[in-house]
Design a protein around this motif. Sequence first.
Motif, PDB file in Angstrom:
ATOM      1  N   LEU A 103       0.841  -1.204   0.000  1.00  0.00           N
ATOM      2  CA  LEU A 103       0.000   0.000   0.000  1.00  0.00           C
ATOM      3  C   LEU A 103       0.878   1.256   0.000  1.00  0.00           C
ATOM      4  CD1 LEU A 103      -2.755   1.397   0.216  1.00  0.00           C
ATOM      5  CD2 LEU A 103      -2.600   1.116   2.702  1.00  0.00           C
ATOM      6  N   PHE A 104       1.929   1.254   0.810  1.00  0.00           N
ATOM      7  CA  PHE A 104       2.849   2.390   0.860  1.00  0.00           C
ATOM      8  C   PHE A 104       3.500   2.613  -0.506  1.00  0.00           C
ATOM      9  CE2 PHE A 104       7.208   3.924   1.301  1.00  0.00           C
ATOM     10  CZ  PHE A 104       7.030   5.098   1.994  1.00  0.00           C
ATOM     11  N   ILE A 109       4.933   5.947  -4.148  1.00  0.00           N
ATOM     12  CA  ILE A 109       5.861   5.836  -5.273  1.00  0.00           C
ATOM     13  C   ILE A 109       5.137   5.680  -6.609  1.00  0.00           C
ATOM     14  CG2 ILE A 109       7.745   4.479  -6.260  1.00  0.00           C
ATOM     15  CD1 ILE A 109       8.580   3.751  -3.419  1.00  0.00           C
ATOM     16  N   SER A 110       4.256   4.673  -6.719  1.00  0.00           N
ATOM     17  CA  SER A 110       3.666   4.360  -8.027  1.00  0.00           C
ATOM     18  C   SER A 110       2.742   5.453  -8.542  1.00  0.00           C
ATOM     19  CB  SER A 110       2.900   3.035  -7.940  1.00  0.00           C
ATOM     20  OG  SER A 110       3.769   1.962  -7.744  1.00  0.00           O
ATOM     21  N   VAL A 111       1.774   5.862  -7.724  1.00  0.00           N
ATOM     22  CA  VAL A 111       0.813   6.867  -8.181  1.00  0.00           C
ATOM     23  C   VAL A 111       1.497   8.186  -8.543  1.00  0.00           C
ATOM     24  CG1 VAL A 111      -1.165   8.275  -7.489  1.00  0.00           C
ATOM     25  CG2 VAL A 111      -1.162   5.820  -7.034  1.00  0.00           C
ATOM     26  N   GLY A 218      -8.680  -1.033  -4.664  1.00  0.00           N
ATOM     27  CA  GLY A 218      -9.537  -2.163  -4.339  1.00  0.00           C
ATOM     28  C   GLY A 218      -8.745  -3.379  -3.885  1.00  0.00           C
ATOM     29  N   SER A 219      -7.635  -3.665  -4.556  1.00  0.00           N
ATOM     30  CA  SER A 219      -6.852  -4.851  -4.198  1.00  0.00           C
ATOM     31  C   SER A 219      -6.236  -4.713  -2.813  1.00  0.00           C
ATOM     32  CB  SER A 219      -5.761  -5.097  -5.244  1.00  0.00           C
ATOM     33  OG  SER A 219      -4.880  -3.996  -5.334  1.00  0.00           O
ATOM     34  N   THR A 220      -5.644  -3.552  -2.514  1.00  0.00           N
ATOM     35  CA  THR A 220      -5.034  -3.378  -1.197  1.00  0.00           C
ATOM     36  C   THR A 220      -6.097  -3.303  -0.101  1.00  0.00           C
ATOM     37  OG1 THR A 220      -4.920  -0.975  -1.603  1.00  0.00           O
ATOM     38  CG2 THR A 220      -2.935  -2.284  -2.045  1.00  0.00           C
ATOM     39  N   PHE A 221      -7.229  -2.668  -0.387  1.00  0.00           N
ATOM     40  CA  PHE A 221      -8.287  -2.558   0.619  1.00  0.00           C
ATOM     41  C   PHE A 221      -8.805  -3.934   1.030  1.00  0.00           C
ATOM     42  CE2 PHE A 221     -12.834  -2.517   1.574  1.00  0.00           C
ATOM     43  CZ  PHE A 221     -12.870  -1.660   2.661  1.00  0.00           C
ATOM     44  N   VAL A 278      -6.511   3.712  10.394  1.00  0.00           N
ATOM     45  CA  VAL A 278      -5.841   4.988  10.114  1.00  0.00           C
ATOM     46  C   VAL A 278      -5.325   5.043   8.677  1.00  0.00           C
ATOM     47  CG1 VAL A 278      -3.870   6.450  10.718  1.00  0.00           C
ATOM     48  CG2 VAL A 278      -5.230   5.374  12.532  1.00  0.00           C
ATOM     49  N   VAL A 279      -4.611   3.998   8.247  1.00  0.00           N
ATOM     50  CA  VAL A 279      -3.926   4.024   6.955  1.00  0.00           C
ATOM     51  C   VAL A 279      -4.862   3.736   5.788  1.00  0.00           C
ATOM     52  CG1 VAL A 279      -2.086   2.971   5.584  1.00  0.00           C
ATOM     53  CG2 VAL A 279      -1.743   3.391   8.024  1.00  0.00           C
TER      54      VAL A 279
END
Length: 283
Positions: A103-104, A109-111, A218-221, A278-279
């Motif tokens: 997620l980090f 980095i990616s976005v 969606g995948s990380t959530f 939180v995250v």
Amino acid sequence: MSTHEESYYYVPGPSAWPLVGSFALLLMAAGAVMVMNKVGPGMPTLLTGLAVLLYMMYGWFRKVVGESQAGEYNKRVDGSFRWGMGWFIFSEVMFFSAFFGALFYIRVISVPDLASVDNALIWPGFKNVWPSAGPGFKDQWEAMLPWGIPAINTLLLLSSGATLTWAHWGLMKNQRTQLNIGLFLTVLLGSVFLWFQVTEYSHAYHEMNLKLSTGGYGSTFFMLTGFHGFHVTLGAIMLAVILFRSLKGHFTPEHHFAFEAVAWYWHFVDVVWLFLFVVVYWL
């Protein structure tokens, strides 16, 4: 305790339960993959794996409980159990760290990289904002907000940690009624948490178009909240076993590692949820 008893270390005989558990996890993983890809008998395989896993837990727990009640475990064995549980929880920390790390990486980095000037020709109009499914995702969807069910679930898990601690105090004072009520409330709060999470998932899929296939968000959530929900489920089952044992008169203020092990696990699940809230939901 005599010197002989202190030096004695109980070693159980060969057991098939680890093999049964591995087979159950294989079935569950295969079933989940088939369900996600809509091929083969996915759901029956997944449910069969879950049933085998529950059977393994019942059989293995029963064997260990019998050994404990027979007085096979002294302080040396107890110390080994504590080290083992500690390393197991550490492995779980690393497990969730991998998903938090993913997620980090996506957010930090990616976005920003995909929205940079260097990639403007490849992904025109893509902005460095979160939540984001990524530049190639065109369907409309909504992000999950922190208030509502997520906030209620946070209150439920924090309360369950308090009731479990209260139960532990009862055990240390040998107050069985307080112990049993505290355990029952903890199992109840964990079950309500899971019911709310199922409700949240249903709302996400049918009304928000938020799915596991909804890009990076969606995948990380669903991976983070889904695996956490799976851990809550296992924790609630283990707490129910501890409650059943407590009702049968097991555990004393001096010998109750099984209770402590499950309590450690449950508090770990609470802490992971605070990070999730939180995250994943808030920031």
